[in-house]
Every structure is written in C-alpha cells, then in structure tokens.
Design a protein around this motif. Structure first.
Motif, PDB file in Angstrom:
ATOM      1  N   SER A  45       0.866  -1.215   0.121  1.00 42.25           N
ATOM      2  CA  SER A  45       0.081   0.018  -0.109  1.00 42.25           C
ATOM      3  C   SER A  45       0.934   1.238  -0.199  1.00 42.25           C
ATOM      4  O   SER A  45       0.391   2.554  -0.584  1.00 42.25           O
ATOM      5  CB  SER A  45      -0.890   0.027   1.334  1.00 42.25           C
ATOM      6  N   GLU A  46       2.211   1.191   0.393  1.00 39.31           N
ATOM      7  CA  GLU A  46       3.032   2.407   0.559  1.00 39.31           C
ATOM      8  C   GLU A  46       3.746   2.469  -0.878  1.00 39.31           C
ATOM      9  O   GLU A  46       4.299   3.570  -1.007  1.00 39.31           O
ATOM     10  CB  GLU A  46       3.922   2.245   1.935  1.00 39.31           C
ATOM     11  N   VAL A  47       3.831   1.354  -1.082  1.00 37.48           N
ATOM     12  CA  VAL A  47       4.611   1.294  -2.572  1.00 37.48           C
ATOM     13  C   VAL A  47       3.708   1.690  -3.776  1.00 37.48           C
ATOM     14  O   VAL A  47       4.426   2.671  -4.807  1.00 37.48           O
ATOM     15  CB  VAL A  47       5.253  -0.300  -3.029  1.00 37.48           C
ATOM     16  N   ASP A 104       0.500   8.614 -10.034  1.00 38.46           N
ATOM     17  CA  ASP A 104       1.739   7.950  -9.430  1.00 38.46           C
ATOM     18  C   ASP A 104       1.624   6.476  -9.881  1.00 38.46           C
ATOM     19  O   ASP A 104       2.674   5.985 -10.284  1.00 38.46           O
ATOM     20  CB  ASP A 104       1.839   8.178  -7.932  1.00 38.46           C
ATOM     21  N   LEU A 105       0.549   5.929  -9.891  1.00 41.18           N
ATOM     22  CA  LEU A 105       0.778   4.625 -10.583  1.00 41.18           C
ATOM     23  C   LEU A 105       1.149   4.166 -12.068  1.00 41.18           C
ATOM     24  O   LEU A 105       1.852   3.338 -12.226  1.00 41.18           O
ATOM     25  CB  LEU A 105      -0.907   3.885 -10.301  1.00 41.18           C
ATOM     26  N   PHE A 130       2.768   6.598 -13.893  1.00 38.89           N
ATOM     27  CA  PHE A 130       3.967   7.588 -14.277  1.00 38.89           C
ATOM     28  C   PHE A 130       5.161   7.362 -13.156  1.00 38.89           C
ATOM     29  O   PHE A 130       6.182   7.806 -13.574  1.00 38.89           O
ATOM     30  CB  PHE A 130       3.815   8.839 -14.538  1.00 38.89           C
ATOM     31  N   VAL A 131       4.833   6.523 -12.135  1.00 42.02           N
ATOM     32  CA  VAL A 131       6.000   6.253 -11.078  1.00 42.02           C
ATOM     33  C   VAL A 131       6.214   4.731 -10.795  1.00 42.02           C
ATOM     34  O   VAL A 131       7.165   4.244 -10.862  1.00 42.02           O
ATOM     35  CB  VAL A 131       5.706   7.071  -9.662  1.00 42.02           C
ATOM     36  N   ALA A 132       5.090   4.198 -10.490  1.00 40.00           N
ATOM     37  CA  ALA A 132       5.053   2.698  -9.920  1.00 40.00           C
ATOM     38  C   ALA A 132       5.171   1.819 -11.188  1.00 40.00           C
ATOM     39  O   ALA A 132       6.133   0.886 -10.860  1.00 40.00           O
ATOM     40  CB  ALA A 132       3.863   2.360  -9.195  1.00 40.00           C
ATOM     41  N   TYR A 133       4.497   1.925 -12.367  1.00 40.15           N
ATOM     42  CA  TYR A 133       4.841   1.106 -13.210  1.00 40.15           C
ATOM     43  C   TYR A 133       5.961   1.233 -14.026  1.00 40.15           C
ATOM     44  O   TYR A 133       6.710   0.408 -14.426  1.00 40.15           O
ATOM     45  CB  TYR A 133       3.736   1.312 -14.298  1.00 40.15           C
ATOM     46  N   PRO A 134       6.422   2.677 -14.220  1.00 36.33           N
ATOM     47  CA  PRO A 134       8.010   2.507 -14.845  1.00 36.33           C
ATOM     48  C   PRO A 134       8.885   2.073 -13.966  1.00 36.33           C
ATOM     49  O   PRO A 134       9.826   1.385 -14.454  1.00 36.33           O
ATOM     50  CB  PRO A 134       8.196   4.156 -14.988  1.00 36.33           C
ATOM     51  N   GLU A 135       8.858   2.068 -12.492  1.00 35.84           N
ATOM     52  CA  GLU A 135       9.710   1.661 -11.902  1.00 35.84           C
ATOM     53  C   GLU A 135       9.899  -0.003 -11.863  1.00 35.84           C
ATOM     54  O   GLU A 135      10.746  -0.465 -11.821  1.00 35.84           O
ATOM     55  CB  GLU A 135       9.600   2.078 -10.189  1.00 35.84           C
ATOM     56  N   ALA A 136       8.412  -0.480 -11.944  1.00 33.16           N
ATOM     57  CA  ALA A 136       8.371  -1.905 -12.024  1.00 33.16           C
ATOM     58  C   ALA A 136       9.079  -2.452 -13.339  1.00 33.16           C
ATOM     59  O   ALA A 136       9.617  -3.472 -13.422  1.00 33.16           O
ATOM     60  CB  ALA A 136       6.933  -2.321 -11.715  1.00 33.16           C
ATOM     61  N   LEU A 137       8.818  -1.765 -14.365  1.00 31.14           N
ATOM     62  CA  LEU A 137       9.220  -2.127 -15.734  1.00 31.14           C
ATOM     63  C   LEU A 137      10.645  -2.075 -15.730  1.00 31.14           C
ATOM     64  O   LEU A 137      11.474  -2.794 -16.389  1.00 31.14           O
ATOM     65  CB  LEU A 137       8.590  -1.416 -16.717  1.00 31.14           C
ATOM     66  N   SER A 138      11.451  -1.199 -15.021  1.00 31.21           N
ATOM     67  CA  SER A 138      12.792  -1.113 -15.073  1.00 31.21           C
ATOM     68  C   SER A 138      13.462  -2.323 -14.448  1.00 31.21           C
ATOM     69  O   SER A 138      14.693  -2.383 -14.549  1.00 31.21           O
ATOM     70  CB  SER A 138      13.024   0.041 -14.256  1.00 31.21           C
ATOM     71  N   ARG A 139      12.718  -2.883 -13.661  1.00 31.77           N
ATOM     72  CA  ARG A 139      13.459  -4.248 -12.971  1.00 31.77           C
ATOM     73  C   ARG A 139      13.175  -5.533 -13.660  1.00 31.77           C
ATOM     74  O   ARG A 139      13.525  -6.572 -13.633  1.00 31.77           O
ATOM     75  CB  ARG A 139      12.649  -4.272 -11.771  1.00 31.77           C
TER      76      ARG A 139
END
Length: 272
Positions: free
Chosen positions: A10-12, A18-19, A21-30
């Motif tokens: 819930s905090e991530v 943010d979901l 443009f922040v969360a998904y791009p960070e997940a895709l980078s991994r």
C-alpha cells in the motif's frame, strides 16, 4: 518492489497518476529487456490518449454536423482542425507548472460524475421516456425477431439493475464527497468552487436543451412535456427503403416538415 524496498504494498503502489508514471515505470525497469517493455507501456498510453481524442473530436464534429449540415459538408476539414486547435489551447494549462493540480482537479470532479449523470439520464430517457419495449422493437427491426427469453436479461438490466446501480453509485459518491487534494496539498475553497463549476458546465446543457424543446412546443405545460417525451411523426430511419414494416406508416420527412424529429436545433436535413 515492495520486497526490495521492504515496505507494505500500500505504501509502494498508490492509485492515481503515480501508479502510471511512477510505480509502473519503476516496476518495468526491473524486468528483463526493460527498455522494450517501457516503450510498449508508454506507447499503449499514447494510443489510449489518441483513442480518447478521436471519440471527443467525433462527438463535437457530429454535433456541429447535426446543427449545420450544409456548412459542415463544405468545411468539415477546417472545422475539425479548428476544434483540435481550440482543444489544444484549452489543454495548455495542464502542462504548466501548476498543470498537475489542474489535471487532478478535472479528474476529481469531471471524470466520474459527468459520466454517471449522463448515463442515468440516458437510461431514463431511453427506457422510461422513449420506452424500453419500443427500443427493443427498434433493435429487432435490425437483427430480426427474438424470443422473450432472449430479451429477459436485457430487460432486467435496462429496467432495473442498471438504473439502480447507477443511482446508488451516484448518490454514494455525493454522500462521501471530500474536497480534492494532491498529495498533502489541500485545494483552497475557490479551487473546489472551480471544480463544481466545471461539472455543472458539463451537464447543464442537458436540462437547457430540454427546456428549450418544451418552450418551443405547443399547448399548455403538460401537453408540451408529453409531446416532447414521445417520438415525432417522422421518427425512424430516414430513407423509406430502410423503414420496413415497423416504420412503414411514418410521415415522409421531405413532405412533412411541421412534425420534425426533435433535435436541439430543430433542423431536419435532407439528402443531397
């Protein structure tokens, strides 16, 4: 992401911008071959935006077509281009330094309520004013006669389930309304007032058009409302060859102009 950062999910991951443009791009980078997945993800967002724009432009240009058919036939490309340019300039405020606050304000007020109100009025207009059974007969004119069992589920949805659910969602969203915020920033009172003005501006044209039609109708108030809530004499497919048995009795729109199809402008355009 939650495992690597050692934080609750819930905090991530949070809802909203943010979901995407922040969360998904960070997940895709991994992920393996992350540039490919990132390209495909943002290309998908681009296509979604273009699809929404196509629908918006078509809605506006079709309205102009219905009101001014002769003008639109001659100047369709310039008018469409003018609509696109106008919407472009109206959207410039969303790419300023305060743009994210405007986007969030528009999303908070207009994204849900406008569609809900339009959907409620549409289901009421088609099923309870025009008539659900008459609407089914119009569909059967195109797809052929169907059994009562075939229409049972559709009748349940149109007459009861959909109106009840839409009204429940609309009322609940109004009861649980909270002033808009972006992160820890609370919008000022004038910002909330601007939001209410935006949603009112979006839906106020529906009652305005209804009032105009009632004012233009003949008879006393009750007679005017009744006449505006029933199909006109020439309601149905425009071409006589498409009317079939159901609309074989309708008045020819080329010969009968006083019983025109109810529209905002009151114009019935003829085939060129």
């Amino acid at each position: 992401m939650a495992f690597v950062s050692e934080r609750p999910v819930s905090e991530v991951v949070d809802s909203g911008f943010d979901l995407a443009f922040v969360a998904y791009p960070e997940a895709l980078s991994r992920l393996p071959v992350s540039p490919l997945w990132s390209f495909l993800f943002f290309f998908m967002l681009l296509l979604l935006g273009l699809d929404s724009q196509f629908a918006t432009i078509e809605t506006l240009t079709t309205t102009i077509q219905d009101i001014y058919p002769k003008v639109m036939k001659k100047l369709r490309i310039p008018i469409t281009l003018g609509v696109c340019i106008l919407l472009f300039f109206l959207g410039l405020i969303c790419v300023t330094q305060a743009g994210i606050y405007w986007v969030n304000l528009i999303d908070h007020f207009c994204a849900g309520w406008g569609i809900l109100i339009a959907a409620v009025l549409e289901i009421i207009g088609i099923i309870y004013i025009y008539g659900g059974n008459r609407f089914i007969e119009d569909i059967e004119m195109m797809i052929g006669k169907k059994s009562r069992l075939f229409w049972l589920w559709w009748r349940m949805c149109w007459f009861f389930i959909t109106p009840v659910l839409l009204m429940a969602i609309l009322v609940w969203s109004l009861v649980t309304f909270s002033p808009p915020t972006y992160g820890s920033v609370l919008y000022p009172a004038w910002g909330t007032a601007v939001g209410w003005c935006m949603i009112i501006f979006c839906v106020i044209w529906i009652p305005i058009a209804a009032i105009l039609k009632i004012v233009k109708a003949e008879g006393n108030l009750c007679q005017r409302i009744v006449s505006c809530c029933r199909p006109a004499a020439n309601w149905g497919p425009y071409l006589e060859c498409n009317r079939g048995e159901r609309y074989s009795h309708v008045v020819d729109s080329k010969k009968e102009k006083e019983h025109e199809i109810p529209t905002v402008s009151g114009f019935v355009y003829t085939q060129q």
